[in-house]
Design a protein around this motif. Sequence first.
Motif, PDB file in Angstrom:
ATOM      1  N   VAL A 127       0.958  -1.333   0.046  1.00 33.57           N
ATOM      2  CA  VAL A 127       0.171  -0.021  -0.017  1.00 33.57           C
ATOM      3  C   VAL A 127       0.956   1.307  -0.001  1.00 33.57           C
ATOM      4  O   VAL A 127       1.751   1.468   0.642  1.00 33.57           O
ATOM      5  CB  VAL A 127      -0.979   0.118   1.276  1.00 33.57           C
ATOM      6  CG1 VAL A 127      -1.632   1.272   1.239  1.00 33.57           C
ATOM      7  CG2 VAL A 127      -1.830  -1.310   1.139  1.00 33.57           C
ATOM      8  N   ASN A 128       0.704   2.056  -0.895  1.00 35.31           N
ATOM      9  CA  ASN A 128       1.453   3.405  -1.030  1.00 35.31           C
ATOM     10  C   ASN A 128       0.821   4.560  -1.947  1.00 35.31           C
ATOM     11  O   ASN A 128      -0.367   4.178  -2.013  1.00 35.31           O
ATOM     12  CB  ASN A 128       2.707   2.870  -2.037  1.00 35.31           C
ATOM     13  CG  ASN A 128       4.111   3.641  -1.805  1.00 35.31           C
ATOM     14  OD1 ASN A 128       3.807   4.765  -1.422  1.00 35.31           O
ATOM     15  ND2 ASN A 128       5.241   2.899  -1.807  1.00 35.31           N
ATOM     16  N   ILE A 129       1.512   5.619  -2.098  1.00 36.26           N
ATOM     17  CA  ILE A 129       0.913   6.558  -2.710  1.00 36.26           C
ATOM     18  C   ILE A 129       1.320   6.851  -3.979  1.00 36.26           C
ATOM     19  O   ILE A 129       1.405   8.120  -4.401  1.00 36.26           O
ATOM     20  CB  ILE A 129       1.134   7.998  -1.595  1.00 36.26           C
ATOM     21  CG1 ILE A 129       2.318   8.234  -1.281  1.00 36.26           C
ATOM     22  CG2 ILE A 129       0.371   7.531  -0.239  1.00 36.26           C
ATOM     23  CD1 ILE A 129       2.604   9.517  -0.620  1.00 36.26           C
ATOM     24  N   GLY A 130       1.906   6.051  -4.395  1.00 28.66           N
ATOM     25  CA  GLY A 130       2.452   6.377  -5.997  1.00 28.66           C
ATOM     26  C   GLY A 130       2.606   4.765  -6.503  1.00 28.66           C
ATOM     27  O   GLY A 130       2.678   3.710  -5.486  1.00 28.66           O
ATOM     28  N   GLU A 131       2.774   4.921  -7.638  1.00 26.59           N
ATOM     29  CA  GLU A 131       2.772   3.553  -8.373  1.00 26.59           C
ATOM     30  C   GLU A 131       4.535   3.056  -8.490  1.00 26.59           C
ATOM     31  O   GLU A 131       4.688   1.840  -8.357  1.00 26.59           O
ATOM     32  CB  GLU A 131       2.406   3.284  -9.751  1.00 26.59           C
ATOM     33  CG  GLU A 131       1.033   3.378  -9.534  1.00 26.59           C
ATOM     34  CD  GLU A 131       0.114   3.259 -11.318  1.00 26.59           C
ATOM     35  OE1 GLU A 131       1.130   3.582 -12.371  1.00 26.59           O
ATOM     36  OE2 GLU A 131      -1.000   2.942 -11.147  1.00 26.59           O
ATOM     37  N   GLU A 132       5.230   3.900  -8.867  1.00 23.03           N
ATOM     38  CA  GLU A 132       6.711   3.223  -8.963  1.00 23.03           C
ATOM     39  C   GLU A 132       7.586   3.269  -7.748  1.00 23.03           C
ATOM     40  O   GLU A 132       6.974   3.934  -6.562  1.00 23.03           O
ATOM     41  CB  GLU A 132       7.289   4.567  -9.863  1.00 23.03           C
ATOM     42  CG  GLU A 132       6.637   5.151 -11.225  1.00 23.03           C
ATOM     43  CD  GLU A 132       5.657   6.187 -10.870  1.00 23.03           C
ATOM     44  OE1 GLU A 132       5.579   6.835  -9.927  1.00 23.03           O
ATOM     45  OE2 GLU A 132       4.843   6.419 -11.874  1.00 23.03           O
ATOM     46  N   GLU A 133       8.506   2.438  -8.078  1.00 17.19           N
ATOM     47  CA  GLU A 133       9.571   2.226  -6.681  1.00 17.19           C
ATOM     48  C   GLU A 133      10.120   3.447  -6.530  1.00 17.19           C
ATOM     49  O   GLU A 133      10.350   4.273  -7.368  1.00 17.19           O
ATOM     50  CB  GLU A 133      10.542   1.118  -7.260  1.00 17.19           C
ATOM     51  CG  GLU A 133      11.638   1.071  -6.316  1.00 17.19           C
ATOM     52  CD  GLU A 133      12.557  -0.220  -6.530  1.00 17.19           C
ATOM     53  OE1 GLU A 133      12.260  -0.895  -7.504  1.00 17.19           O
ATOM     54  OE2 GLU A 133      13.480  -0.576  -5.636  1.00 17.19           O
ATOM     55  N   GLY A 134      10.298   3.714  -5.123  1.00 22.05           N
ATOM     56  CA  GLY A 134      10.831   4.964  -4.740  1.00 22.05           C
ATOM     57  C   GLY A 134       9.571   5.740  -4.403  1.00 22.05           C
ATOM     58  O   GLY A 134      10.042   6.963  -3.575  1.00 22.05           O
TER      59      GLY A 134
END
Lengths: 313, 313
Positions: free
Chosen positions: A180-187
């Motif tokens: 679960v994150n706030i953007g798609e890309e790694e980093g």
Amino acid sequence: MNIGLDIMGGDFAPLEAVKGLHLFMNEHVSPANFVLFGDEEKVRPLLEQFNVNAPNISVVHAPQVIEMNEHPTKALKEKQQSSIAVGFYALAKGKIDAFISAGNTGAMLVGAMYSIKAIEGILRPTISTIIPKQDGTAGLLLDVGLNADCKPEHLNQFAILGSLYSKYILGIENPKVGLVNIGEEEGKGNILAQGTYPLLKENNQINFVGNIEGRDIFIDKADVMVCEGFTGNVILKMAESFYEITHQKGIRHEYLEQFNFENYGGTPVLGVSKPVIIGHGISHAKAFMNMIKLAAKMIDSKFLDKMQESFKS
Amino acid sequence: MNIGLDIMGGDFAPLEAVKGLHLFMNEHVSPANFVLFGDEEKVRPLLEQFNVNAPNISVVHAPQVIEMNEHPTKALKEKQQSSIAVGFYALAKGKIDAFISAGNTGAMLVGAMYSIKAIEGILRPTISTIIPKQDGTAGLLLDVGLNADCKPEHLNQFAILGSLYSKYILGIENPKVGLVNIGEEEGKGNILAQGTYPLLKENNQINFVGNIEGRDIFIDKADVMVCEGFTGNVILKMAESFYEITHQKGIRHEYLEQFNFENYGGTPVLGVSKPVIIGHGISHAKAFMNMIKLAAKMIDSKFLDKMQESFKS
């Protein structure tokens, strides 16, 4: 198999707990024995009333009840004759193989952590929730509140625990794990998410598919969705409230019906050495029945062995 | 008042941006002048087509476009003739009093932070979203993604910024401020929430009502809901997806319709020294119109002065 049930736990216990047991016994042929923990005087008449007085059901008298608002550690210490305390004692002693309660969540967690302990190698036991997906499948979100502050290595373990649960209990072959994150890309993301991504990517025990965003929670992008317990708890309670609000407003649809937590029953504490299932305080019969089904499945599938093997060093 | 509009920003620009301007001018009597930033050759014919070629509209030629997937800082540096770069230059020079774009969000944020800077005393500018409440009122959630990792003092400032916005723009007298958390009582939550609670409690610039949980996001427990940008972004995108999914499934209800972000238009960057409004990439005419309304309201209400006064040391 001996399934222990706190018959006094939950806002509508013991009545709904007994009704749930009744439902289970009517709908399932199971070799299980049931050990009910609670006030015998209150429980016996209900068992007779609902005709669940079978020989495979026994009652262990536990006259005290830990109320919903009591302080977990304090209550467990002071109320040693409570259904939760007596239940965990039985679980620790091997008299029962699983313990279910819709009582005080905190007391259930404290009991799980201190009476039966974590599986060796597991840093932090965790709790999860089923998230119904748009396409009708079931996703798993974890942690949903037991671990409000986490490190990347904790989330990496949650990913493994969630994958095992998804595979062996929910029946999803090679479950996709999303962070679960706030953007798609790694980093992308906060420091925790940035630190967790490389661990998940390198973890060959899981099928990591990358980051997922808030918009992906309800769609079939990942079967297992990993986050710390703060975000997870907010997501869980928001999802529950969607159901409640739409229901109150008279909005009816089979999709929304999937959000009715009664369908799922309760959440297991993953990572502790025996099956412990915690129900929602407002559980009714159906939720109790589903918790019993889950306990039986966890025992049948030797789920605890799978966890132990995965974390063997 | 001079309102600047990036006419090339968004997936459906320039057409929908022009249509939005058309809608605004048809529905509102406003003394505003509009400065449109974009490719003159593309924009002029549309202005004629929609008959919005009034004397209070001027076009500043900006032949380049920062695409949605470009790296914000790099793109702003390399595309100095882009509508976003030219727009921020005009804003910094005082040629316009507000700048609106539905283009590359990152570039808009970078532009806001570096071309016009934060208001003195504000540690971290923030972005918010309107959250429709069960009872039809509008709540404000912030931060929703600009600040993924925060300290308690940041959340304390978000509470003030959100309160000012709620009061002067949304028209809520003495807005109730809630801390997004995973339990009701003081002392609950992760380290950040535990550290933030006492600051909010002691902050006499706000009307703090305590913790709110995921289940309270959509009910009228707090008008201003404060959290770090990780949780806030997940909440925002979940709410948007809930609308999309129910919509796709043909579930229609006026309550669900409130979740249509087009009703709100865009989000202002709170805490920077001039009004900057960022729209959703998929904005249509209505969203553009609402962003223009918001810009006009921020200028009319002297909202920037209110922020400056609140943070004067």
